[in-house]
Design a protein around this motif. Structure first.
Motif, PDB file in Angstrom:
ATOM      1  N   ASN A  76       0.848  -1.202   0.000  1.00  0.00           N
ATOM      2  CA  ASN A  76       0.000   0.000   0.000  1.00  0.00           C
ATOM      3  C   ASN A  76       0.876   1.242   0.000  1.00  0.00           C
ATOM      4  OD1 ASN A  76      -2.300  -1.473   0.125  1.00  0.00           O
ATOM      5  ND2 ASN A  76      -2.505  -1.320   2.360  1.00  0.00           N
ATOM      6  N   PHE A  77       0.542   2.176  -0.843  1.00  0.00           N
ATOM      7  CA  PHE A  77       1.265   3.451  -0.886  1.00  0.00           C
ATOM      8  C   PHE A  77       0.350   4.449  -1.571  1.00  0.00           C
ATOM      9  CE2 PHE A  77       2.365   0.812  -4.495  1.00  0.00           C
ATOM     10  CZ  PHE A  77       2.214   1.656  -5.584  1.00  0.00           C
ATOM     11  N   ASP A  78       0.752   5.733  -1.616  1.00  0.00           N
ATOM     12  CA  ASP A  78      -0.092   6.679  -2.337  1.00  0.00           C
ATOM     13  C   ASP A  78       0.721   7.478  -3.340  1.00  0.00           C
ATOM     14  OD1 ASP A  78       0.953   8.965  -0.991  1.00  0.00           O
ATOM     15  OD2 ASP A  78      -0.240   8.378   0.757  1.00  0.00           O
ATOM     16  N   SER A  79       0.077   8.427  -3.985  1.00  0.00           N
ATOM     17  CA  SER A  79       0.731   9.098  -5.122  1.00  0.00           C
ATOM     18  C   SER A  79       1.932   9.940  -4.684  1.00  0.00           C
ATOM     19  CB  SER A  79      -0.277   9.965  -5.879  1.00  0.00           C
ATOM     20  OG  SER A  79      -0.841  10.872  -4.978  1.00  0.00           O
ATOM     21  N   ASN A  80       2.023  10.283  -3.375  1.00  0.00           N
ATOM     22  CA  ASN A  80       3.181  11.058  -2.917  1.00  0.00           C
ATOM     23  C   ASN A  80       4.347  10.188  -2.458  1.00  0.00           C
ATOM     24  OD1 ASN A  80       2.086  13.602  -3.299  1.00  0.00           O
ATOM     25  ND2 ASN A  80       0.862  13.368  -1.421  1.00  0.00           N
ATOM     26  N   SER A  81       4.145   8.883  -2.438  1.00  0.00           N
ATOM     27  CA  SER A  81       5.209   8.006  -1.925  1.00  0.00           C
ATOM     28  C   SER A  81       6.425   8.054  -2.847  1.00  0.00           C
ATOM     29  CB  SER A  81       4.707   6.559  -1.830  1.00  0.00           C
ATOM     30  OG  SER A  81       3.583   6.500  -0.987  1.00  0.00           O
ATOM     31  N   GLU A  82       7.602   7.926  -2.240  1.00  0.00           N
ATOM     32  CA  GLU A  82       8.848   7.873  -3.018  1.00  0.00           C
ATOM     33  C   GLU A  82       9.146   6.393  -3.294  1.00  0.00           C
ATOM     34  OE1 GLU A  82      12.885   9.980  -1.873  1.00  0.00           O
ATOM     35  OE2 GLU A  82      12.956   7.871  -1.236  1.00  0.00           O
ATOM     36  N   ILE A  83       9.213   6.032  -4.574  1.00  0.00           N
ATOM     37  CA  ILE A  83       9.433   4.620  -4.926  1.00  0.00           C
ATOM     38  C   ILE A  83      10.692   4.537  -5.796  1.00  0.00           C
ATOM     39  CG2 ILE A  83       8.394   2.534  -5.877  1.00  0.00           C
ATOM     40  CD1 ILE A  83       5.667   3.838  -5.456  1.00  0.00           C
ATOM     41  N   THR A  84      11.792   4.087  -5.169  1.00  0.00           N
ATOM     42  CA  THR A  84      13.114   4.121  -5.824  1.00  0.00           C
ATOM     43  C   THR A  84      13.511   2.743  -6.343  1.00  0.00           C
ATOM     44  OG1 THR A  84      13.793   5.831  -4.244  1.00  0.00           O
ATOM     45  CG2 THR A  84      15.560   4.734  -5.461  1.00  0.00           C
ATOM     46  N   LEU A  85      14.138   2.758  -7.508  1.00  0.00           N
ATOM     47  CA  LEU A  85      14.710   1.527  -8.072  1.00  0.00           C
ATOM     48  C   LEU A  85      16.185   1.779  -8.355  1.00  0.00           C
ATOM     49  CD1 LEU A  85      13.832  -1.337  -9.457  1.00  0.00           C
ATOM     50  CD2 LEU A  85      14.099  -0.069 -11.576  1.00  0.00           C
ATOM     51  N   GLU A  86      17.072   0.910  -7.842  1.00  0.00           N
ATOM     52  CA  GLU A  86      18.492   0.995  -8.210  1.00  0.00           C
ATOM     53  C   GLU A  86      18.663   0.388  -9.599  1.00  0.00           C
ATOM     54  OE1 GLU A  86      20.814  -0.941  -5.211  1.00  0.00           O
ATOM     55  OE2 GLU A  86      20.759   0.781  -3.870  1.00  0.00           O
ATOM     56  N   VAL A  87      19.384   1.100 -10.443  1.00  0.00           N
ATOM     57  CA  VAL A  87      19.529   0.693 -11.843  1.00  0.00           C
ATOM     58  C   VAL A  87      20.996   0.534 -12.195  1.00  0.00           C
ATOM     59  CG1 VAL A  87      19.283   1.547 -14.215  1.00  0.00           C
ATOM     60  CG2 VAL A  87      17.392   1.816 -12.614  1.00  0.00           C
ATOM     61  N   ASN A  88      21.345  -0.599 -12.779  1.00  0.00           N
ATOM     62  CA  ASN A  88      22.664  -0.750 -13.383  1.00  0.00           C
ATOM     63  C   ASN A  88      22.488  -0.480 -14.875  1.00  0.00           C
ATOM     64  OD1 ASN A  88      24.948  -1.748 -14.694  1.00  0.00           O
ATOM     65  ND2 ASN A  88      25.320  -3.272 -13.102  1.00  0.00           N
ATOM     66  N   PRO A  89      23.220   0.496 -15.446  1.00  0.00           N
ATOM     67  CA  PRO A  89      22.985   0.902 -16.842  1.00  0.00           C
ATOM     68  C   PRO A  89      22.917  -0.273 -17.820  1.00  0.00           C
ATOM     69  CG  PRO A  89      24.627   2.328 -15.843  1.00  0.00           C
ATOM     70  CD  PRO A  89      24.311   1.263 -14.831  1.00  0.00           C
ATOM     71  N   ILE A  90      23.738  -1.308 -17.577  1.00  0.00           N
ATOM     72  CA  ILE A  90      23.838  -2.399 -18.554  1.00  0.00           C
ATOM     73  C   ILE A  90      22.542  -3.203 -18.667  1.00  0.00           C
ATOM     74  CG2 ILE A  90      24.753  -4.306 -17.112  1.00  0.00           C
ATOM     75  CD1 ILE A  90      26.199  -3.142 -20.458  1.00  0.00           C
ATOM     76  N   THR A  91      21.641  -3.059 -17.705  1.00  0.00           N
ATOM     77  CA  THR A  91      20.430  -3.903 -17.675  1.00  0.00           C
ATOM     78  C   THR A  91      19.202  -3.229 -18.276  1.00  0.00           C
ATOM     79  OG1 THR A  91      19.861  -3.072 -15.496  1.00  0.00           O
ATOM     80  CG2 THR A  91      21.190  -5.082 -15.565  1.00  0.00           C
ATOM     81  N   VAL A  92      19.344  -1.964 -18.734  1.00  0.00           N
ATOM     82  CA  VAL A  92      18.129  -1.250 -19.170  1.00  0.00           C
ATOM     83  C   VAL A  92      18.307  -0.582 -20.536  1.00  0.00           C
ATOM     84  CG1 VAL A  92      17.244  -0.759 -16.845  1.00  0.00           C
ATOM     85  CG2 VAL A  92      18.845   0.854 -17.916  1.00  0.00           C
ATOM     86  N   ASP A  93      17.158  -0.327 -21.165  1.00  0.00           N
ATOM     87  CA  ASP A  93      17.125   0.538 -22.350  1.00  0.00           C
ATOM     88  C   ASP A  93      15.917   1.466 -22.165  1.00  0.00           C
ATOM     89  OD1 ASP A  93      14.910  -1.020 -22.811  1.00  0.00           O
ATOM     90  OD2 ASP A  93      15.796  -2.152 -24.464  1.00  0.00           O
ATOM     91  N   TYR A  94      15.675   2.332 -23.154  1.00  0.00           N
ATOM     92  CA  TYR A  94      14.598   3.313 -23.010  1.00  0.00           C
ATOM     93  C   TYR A  94      13.252   2.650 -22.723  1.00  0.00           C
ATOM     94  CZ  TYR A  94      10.913   6.467 -24.454  1.00  0.00           C
ATOM     95  OH  TYR A  94       9.754   7.186 -24.494  1.00  0.00           O
ATOM     96  N   GLU A  95      12.924   1.576 -23.489  1.00  0.00           N
ATOM     97  CA  GLU A  95      11.627   0.898 -23.334  1.00  0.00           C
ATOM     98  C   GLU A  95      11.430   0.385 -21.910  1.00  0.00           C
ATOM     99  OE1 GLU A  95       8.757   0.384 -24.850  1.00  0.00           O
ATOM    100  OE2 GLU A  95       9.501   1.849 -26.308  1.00  0.00           O
ATOM    101  N   LYS A  96      12.478  -0.254 -21.396  1.00  0.00           N
ATOM    102  CA  LYS A  96      12.361  -0.854 -20.062  1.00  0.00           C
ATOM    103  C   LYS A  96      12.196   0.239 -18.999  1.00  0.00           C
ATOM    104  CE  LYS A  96      14.398  -4.550 -17.271  1.00  0.00           C
ATOM    105  NZ  LYS A  96      15.563  -5.412 -17.021  1.00  0.00           N
TER     106      LYS A  96
END
Ligand SMILES: C[S@@+](CC[C@H](N)C(=O)[O-])C[C@H]1O[C@@H](n2cnc3c(N)ncnc32)[C@H](O)[C@@H]1O
Ligand code: SF4
Length: 358
Positions: A76-96
């Motif tokens: 449960n969370f609301d629209s003001n919640s901070e939702i962070t994802l750690e990203v390693n550049p090698i694992t993502v592209d624009y679509e993802k």
């Protein structure tokens, strides 16, 4: 009432040469099964309303956006919640990245470490400088307006000039938040072995101090607030989740080896996958160890001092004496009965913290 949750994802594409975080390489086949158990664990806790949710690792961006969606549907969370994802550049592209945004992630912490290809190679990273920059630009294009960049300094063969170039690149990218850590030599890593064999050696304390000074001067001159020893942000963009750790607030920790602080107890989950799955499958919490928290202990003061403008107000004679001694040595200052790190104290923070430990 607990309002923060840390979710540990213990998988990486490849282990970096310096890192001893709990994560496994070459085990991406396990992710589906892991996420199923993670969701079961989340549902063993009462339904709290979370103000901050943090996916850390390991490499949480190895998960698909569907995995993240499934996990978030169980919180449960609301629209003001901070939702962070750690990203390693090698694992993502624009679509993802766009899909991560669509399923509810609203803050990214991108593990860039350096924009210099030689340094990235030394660190054992799979991305190069070009990929680091394109990942950042893709994240902006995907609509993220709260981005943090992780950098490292005091890396072998890194010069002040290389660091200055990293800082100039940061300035041009203009992220909302920067975490910048000096390299810690961890036993059991490839770096540690190379040091033992005299193939790699740490840079000198003097150069490391010059680098830290350069970082502080450059970022504060460019409108970043130095709010924590290793963290800088634009106004109103302090990391809300991590600030709760430094303020010694309670948070749930779920996932393999995750730590949490809940109902006055600090706990740590088991570190073996089979054990983790086995305990969850009998509807129990996979907790390995628990410790009662004393709000007046040294750990609390050390955390409090890390937040540079927060300060601490010890009530016990023992800690007041420690603080007054550190004031005499110029490491702390006392303003309205609160103690804060001085500029000198920030540079010698580890020595200051040692004074609080018996
Ligand atoms: C979990 S990682 C970030 C996300 C992702 N796994 C990645 O590396 O891109 C957290 C951060 O811790 C820092 N870190 C890890 N090991 C370190 C070490 N031995 N010394 C200093 N910083 C370290 C790195 O800056 C890294 O970005
Ligand atoms: S720094 Fe990040 S990507 Fe590298 S091994 Fe550690 S957790 Fe994995």
């Amino acid at each position: 009432m607990v309002d923060a949750i840390y979710i540990h994802i213990p998988f990486c594409q490849k282990k970096c040469h310096y890192c001893d975080f709990l994560s496994f390489q070459n085990m991406t086949d396990e992710i589906d099964n892991y996420v199923k158990h993670l969701i079961k664990e989340i549902n063993l806790y009462p339904k709290y309303n979370f103000d901050t949710i943090y996916f850390g690792g390991g490499t949480p961006s190895l998960l698909s956006p569907i995995h993240i969606k499934n996990i978030l549907e169980n919180l449960n969370f609301d629209s003001n919640s901070e939702i962070t994802l750690e990203v390693n550049p090698i694992t993502v592209d624009y679509e993802k990245l766009k899909q991560f945004k669509e399923v509810g992630i609203n803050r990214l912490s991108i593990g860039i470490q350096s924009f210099n290809n030689d340094i990235l190679k030394t660190l054992g990273r799979l991305h190069n400088s070009e990929k680091a920059i394109s990942t950042y630009c893709d994240a902006r294009k995907a609509g993220f307006n709260n981005i943090s960049i992780d950098l490292m300094f005091a890396v072998p063969n890194q010069t002040l000039e290389i660091l200055e170039n990293d800082l100039e690149t940061i300035k041009s990218l203009n992220p909302e938040h920067i975490s910048i850590y000096s390299l810690i030599w961890e036993e059991g890593t490839k770096f540690w072995d190379l040091k033992e064999k005299n193939i790699l050696s740490p840079i000198s304390d003097e150069i490391e101090a010059d680098m830290y000074k350069k970082i502080i001067d450059f970022l504060t001159e460019n409108n970043y607030i130095h709010y924590e020893i290793s963290n800088f942000s634009k106004k109103n963009f302090m990391a809300r989740h991590n600030s709760k750790y430094w303020e010694n607030k309670e948070y749930l920790g779920v996932g393999l080896g995750a730590s949490g602080y809940y109902n006055g107890i600090r706990y740590k989950n088991v570190c073996f996958l089979n054990k983790y799955y086995g305990i969850i499958n009998i509807d129990d919490l996979p907790i390995l160890e628990k410790e009662n928290v004393d709000k007046n202990d040294s750990f609390n003061y050390i955390l409090g001092l890390r937040l540079i403008n927060k300060g601490i107000s010890p009530t016990e004679k023992k800690y007041i004496e420690i603080c007054n001694n550190l004031v005499k040595k110029g490491f702390l200052k006392n303003i309205n009965n609160k103690y804060f790190l001085t500029k000198k104290g920030i540079f010698y923070a580890n020595d200051v913290f040692l004074e609080f430990i018996d």
